[in-house]
Design a protein around this motif. Structure first.
Motif, PDB file in Angstrom:
ATOM      1  N   ASN A 128       0.780  -1.236   0.000  1.00  0.00           N
ATOM      2  CA  ASN A 128       0.000   0.000   0.000  1.00  0.00           C
ATOM      3  C   ASN A 128       0.816   1.292   0.000  1.00  0.00           C
ATOM      4  O   ASN A 128       0.251   2.373   0.102  1.00  0.00           O
ATOM      5  CB  ASN A 128      -0.989   0.008   1.165  1.00  0.00           C
ATOM      6  N   LYS A 129       2.135   1.192  -0.109  1.00  0.00           N
ATOM      7  CA  LYS A 129       2.961   2.397  -0.198  1.00  0.00           C
ATOM      8  C   LYS A 129       3.737   2.364  -1.503  1.00  0.00           C
ATOM      9  O   LYS A 129       4.400   1.368  -1.800  1.00  0.00           O
ATOM     10  CB  LYS A 129       3.967   2.447   0.963  1.00  0.00           C
ATOM     11  N   PRO A 130       3.669   3.420  -2.295  1.00  0.00           N
ATOM     12  CA  PRO A 130       4.506   3.438  -3.489  1.00  0.00           C
ATOM     13  C   PRO A 130       5.974   3.539  -3.099  1.00  0.00           C
ATOM     14  O   PRO A 130       6.316   4.098  -2.059  1.00  0.00           O
ATOM     15  CB  PRO A 130       4.044   4.683  -4.244  1.00  0.00           C
ATOM     16  N   GLY A 131       6.824   2.958  -3.922  1.00  0.00           N
ATOM     17  CA  GLY A 131       8.257   3.029  -3.664  1.00  0.00           C
ATOM     18  C   GLY A 131       8.927   1.685  -3.845  1.00  0.00           C
ATOM     19  O   GLY A 131       8.360   0.751  -4.422  1.00  0.00           O
ATOM     20  N   LEU A 132      10.141   1.579  -3.310  1.00  0.00           N
ATOM     21  CA  LEU A 132      10.969   0.399  -3.481  1.00  0.00           C
ATOM     22  C   LEU A 132      10.732  -0.606  -2.350  1.00  0.00           C
ATOM     23  O   LEU A 132      10.879  -0.271  -1.174  1.00  0.00           O
ATOM     24  CB  LEU A 132      12.444   0.789  -3.516  1.00  0.00           C
ATOM     25  N   TYR A 133      10.368  -1.822  -2.733  1.00  0.00           N
ATOM     26  CA  TYR A 133      10.236  -2.938  -1.808  1.00  0.00           C
ATOM     27  C   TYR A 133      11.433  -3.854  -2.046  1.00  0.00           C
ATOM     28  O   TYR A 133      11.779  -4.157  -3.187  1.00  0.00           O
ATOM     29  CB  TYR A 133       8.941  -3.725  -2.066  1.00  0.00           C
ATOM     30  N   ARG A 134      12.071  -4.295  -0.952  1.00  0.00           N
ATOM     31  CA  ARG A 134      13.256  -5.148  -1.070  1.00  0.00           C
ATOM     32  C   ARG A 134      12.996  -6.466  -0.334  1.00  0.00           C
ATOM     33  O   ARG A 134      12.621  -6.466   0.840  1.00  0.00           O
ATOM     34  CB  ARG A 134      14.463  -4.443  -0.479  1.00  0.00           C
ATOM     35  N   PHE A 135      13.176  -7.560  -1.055  1.00  0.00           N
ATOM     36  CA  PHE A 135      13.011  -8.904  -0.504  1.00  0.00           C
ATOM     37  C   PHE A 135      14.377  -9.590  -0.521  1.00  0.00           C
ATOM     38  O   PHE A 135      15.006  -9.681  -1.572  1.00  0.00           O
ATOM     39  CB  PHE A 135      12.026  -9.723  -1.339  1.00  0.00           C
ATOM     40  N   THR A 136      14.826 -10.051   0.648  1.00  0.00           N
ATOM     41  CA  THR A 136      16.111 -10.748   0.760  1.00  0.00           C
ATOM     42  C   THR A 136      15.841 -12.163   1.244  1.00  0.00           C
ATOM     43  O   THR A 136      15.111 -12.347   2.227  1.00  0.00           O
ATOM     44  CB  THR A 136      17.047 -10.018   1.748  1.00  0.00           C
ATOM     45  N   PHE A 137      16.419 -13.154   0.565  1.00  0.00           N
ATOM     46  CA  PHE A 137      16.242 -14.563   0.928  1.00  0.00           C
ATOM     47  C   PHE A 137      17.532 -15.098   1.529  1.00  0.00           C
ATOM     48  O   PHE A 137      18.616 -14.876   0.998  1.00  0.00           O
ATOM     49  CB  PHE A 137      15.916 -15.418  -0.302  1.00  0.00           C
ATOM     50  N   GLU A 138      17.389 -15.834   2.638  1.00  0.00           N
ATOM     51  CA  GLU A 138      18.514 -16.535   3.262  1.00  0.00           C
ATOM     52  C   GLU A 138      18.101 -17.980   3.462  1.00  0.00           C
ATOM     53  O   GLU A 138      17.028 -18.245   4.009  1.00  0.00           O
ATOM     54  CB  GLU A 138      18.837 -15.939   4.631  1.00  0.00           C
ATOM     55  N   GLN A 139      18.956 -18.914   3.031  1.00  0.00           N
ATOM     56  CA  GLN A 139      18.635 -20.310   3.322  1.00  0.00           C
ATOM     57  C   GLN A 139      18.815 -20.518   4.814  1.00  0.00           C
ATOM     58  O   GLN A 139      19.728 -19.992   5.430  1.00  0.00           O
ATOM     59  CB  GLN A 139      19.455 -21.278   2.448  1.00  0.00           C
ATOM     60  N   ASN A 140      17.889 -21.259   5.426  1.00  0.00           N
ATOM     61  CA  ASN A 140      17.861 -21.408   6.879  1.00  0.00           C
ATOM     62  C   ASN A 140      17.776 -22.884   7.276  1.00  0.00           C
ATOM     63  O   ASN A 140      17.018 -23.258   8.149  1.00  0.00           O
ATOM     64  CB  ASN A 140      16.685 -20.608   7.443  1.00  0.00           C
ATOM     65  N   MET A 141      18.558 -23.699   6.577  1.00  0.00           N
ATOM     66  CA  MET A 141      18.629 -25.127   6.882  1.00  0.00           C
ATOM     67  C   MET A 141      19.846 -25.363   7.772  1.00  0.00           C
ATOM     68  O   MET A 141      20.704 -24.505   7.916  1.00  0.00           O
ATOM     69  CB  MET A 141      18.746 -25.930   5.582  1.00  0.00           C
ATOM     70  N   ARG A 142      19.932 -26.556   8.352  1.00  0.00           N
ATOM     71  CA  ARG A 142      21.088 -26.873   9.198  1.00  0.00           C
ATOM     72  C   ARG A 142      22.345 -27.113   8.374  1.00  0.00           C
ATOM     73  O   ARG A 142      23.447 -26.882   8.845  1.00  0.00           O
ATOM     74  CB  ARG A 142      20.782 -28.099  10.053  1.00  0.00           C
ATOM     75  N   GLN A 143      22.187 -27.607   7.156  1.00  0.00           N
ATOM     76  CA  GLN A 143      23.335 -27.895   6.308  1.00  0.00           C
ATOM     77  C   GLN A 143      23.804 -26.636   5.590  1.00  0.00           C
ATOM     78  O   GLN A 143      23.006 -25.875   5.050  1.00  0.00           O
ATOM     79  CB  GLN A 143      22.978 -28.966   5.272  1.00  0.00           C
ATOM     80  N   ASN A 144      25.113 -26.423   5.622  1.00  0.00           N
ATOM     81  CA  ASN A 144      25.716 -25.279   4.944  1.00  0.00           C
ATOM     82  C   ASN A 144      27.020 -25.712   4.293  1.00  0.00           C
ATOM     83  O   ASN A 144      27.886 -26.222   4.992  1.00  0.00           O
ATOM     84  CB  ASN A 144      25.978 -24.155   5.938  1.00  0.00           C
ATOM     85  N   PRO A 145      27.151 -25.555   2.979  1.00  0.00           N
ATOM     86  CA  PRO A 145      26.161 -25.061   2.051  1.00  0.00           C
ATOM     87  C   PRO A 145      25.108 -26.115   1.727  1.00  0.00           C
ATOM     88  O   PRO A 145      25.321 -27.308   1.956  1.00  0.00           O
ATOM     89  CB  PRO A 145      26.974 -24.716   0.801  1.00  0.00           C
ATOM     90  N   LEU A 146      24.015 -25.661   1.187  1.00  0.00           N
ATOM     91  CA  LEU A 146      22.901 -26.522   0.828  1.00  0.00           C
ATOM     92  C   LEU A 146      23.101 -26.976  -0.625  1.00  0.00           C
ATOM     93  O   LEU A 146      23.101 -26.151  -1.533  1.00  0.00           O
ATOM     94  CB  LEU A 146      21.604 -25.737   0.988  1.00  0.00           C
ATOM     95  N   PRO A 147      23.285 -28.302  -0.852  1.00  0.00           N
ATOM     96  CA  PRO A 147      23.637 -28.769  -2.197  1.00  0.00           C
ATOM     97  C   PRO A 147      22.439 -28.854  -3.146  1.00  0.00           C
ATOM     98  O   PRO A 147      21.296 -28.950  -2.714  1.00  0.00           O
ATOM     99  CB  PRO A 147      24.183 -30.175  -1.924  1.00  0.00           C
ATOM    100  N   ALA A 148      22.747 -28.835  -4.434  1.00  0.00           N
ATOM    101  CA  ALA A 148      21.812 -29.123  -5.524  1.00  0.00           C
ATOM    102  C   ALA A 148      20.699 -28.088  -5.702  1.00  0.00           C
ATOM    103  O   ALA A 148      19.718 -28.358  -6.385  1.00  0.00           O
ATOM    104  CB  ALA A 148      21.221 -30.523  -5.376  1.00  0.00           C
ATOM    105  N   ILE A 149      20.840 -26.902  -5.107  1.00  0.00           N
ATOM    106  CA  ILE A 149      19.896 -25.811  -5.355  1.00  0.00           C
ATOM    107  C   ILE A 149      20.499 -24.963  -6.473  1.00  0.00           C
ATOM    108  O   ILE A 149      21.581 -24.407  -6.325  1.00  0.00           O
ATOM    109  CB  ILE A 149      19.657 -24.949  -4.095  1.00  0.00           C
ATOM    110  N   MET A 150      19.784 -24.884  -7.580  1.00  0.00           N
ATOM    111  CA  MET A 150      20.321 -24.222  -8.763  1.00  0.00           C
ATOM    112  C   MET A 150      19.931 -22.747  -8.861  1.00  0.00           C
ATOM    113  O   MET A 150      20.742 -21.904  -9.220  1.00  0.00           O
ATOM    114  CB  MET A 150      19.845 -24.966 -10.013  1.00  0.00           C
ATOM    115  N   ASN A 151      18.654 -22.447  -8.580  1.00  0.00           N
ATOM    116  CA  ASN A 151      18.147 -21.079  -8.692  1.00  0.00           C
ATOM    117  C   ASN A 151      17.128 -20.816  -7.602  1.00  0.00           C
ATOM    118  O   ASN A 151      16.468 -21.737  -7.123  1.00  0.00           O
ATOM    119  CB  ASN A 151      17.438 -20.847 -10.037  1.00  0.00           C
ATOM    120  N   VAL A 152      16.991 -19.550  -7.266  1.00  0.00           N
ATOM    121  CA  VAL A 152      15.925 -19.108  -6.376  1.00  0.00           C
ATOM    122  C   VAL A 152      15.397 -17.798  -6.951  1.00  0.00           C
ATOM    123  O   VAL A 152      16.141 -17.036  -7.566  1.00  0.00           O
ATOM    124  CB  VAL A 152      16.409 -18.955  -4.914  1.00  0.00           C
TER     125      VAL A 152
END
Length: 169
Positions: A128-152
């Motif tokens: 409901n507000k004009p302007g820039l919306y920023r979405f940041t994704f962080e993987q939150n699994m126990r394994q780091n790095p998380l294998p076989a993820i190609m794109n998000v």
């Protein structure tokens, strides 16, 4: 000035005015490749969406896109989705994205050993507000790095007009 020149000038002015008109957001979609197809905690993809004043009268469905190989070892993925509205601080939300059913069958569409998912994380969202919306994704699994993820990726689709709102042309 002859008639031809006036016609050309009028057409030019019309095109100039039309090109200054901000476009409404019917659908936003952007997908980013995960470096090395192993999603480390330190890789936090950012998606920026500009909402015009006329876009604020609508509801939106928000999805996370995930593309992975068949070798991905889990039936889900947990994400921290940080959403920053114009002029505000980011708001974190932990989200589970189911990738397989109880029997282990992948839920997304597949081709060869690659599967794609479009998973809803919010239906009828209000931007409901004009302007820039920023979405940041962080993987939150126990394994780091998380294998076989190609794109998000992030997909936002217009779901309809909000109640008691009128579309702004």
């Amino acid at each position: 000035m002859n008639k031809f020149c006036r016609t050309i000038m009028a057409a030019g002015m019309f095109l100039a005015m039309a090109s200054c008109e901000p476009l409404t957001m019917d659908t936003y979609e952007k997908n980013l490749e995960i470096p090395g197809h192993e999603w480390a905690y330190t890789y936090k993809p950012v998606f920026e969406v500009t909402v015009q004043p006329q876009d604020t009268a609508y509801l939106y469905n928000i999805y996370v896109n995930v593309r992975h190989r068949d070798s991905y070892p889990y039936s889900n993925i947990w994400l921290l989705v940080n959403t920053q509205f114009p002029g505000n601080k980011p708001v974190p939300q932990r989200v589970e994205l189911p990738l397989a059913d109880m029997s282990g069958k992948w839920l997304g569409s597949g081709l060869d050993d690659i599967y794609e998912h479009k998973i809803p994380i919010q239906q009828n969202a209000i931007l409901n507000k004009p302007g820039l919306y920023r979405f940041t994704f962080e993987q939150n699994m126990r394994q780091n790095p998380l294998p076989a993820i190609m794109n998000v990726g992030l997909r936002i689709e217009k779901a309809g007009l909000r109640k008691n709102e009128k579309a702004i042309p």
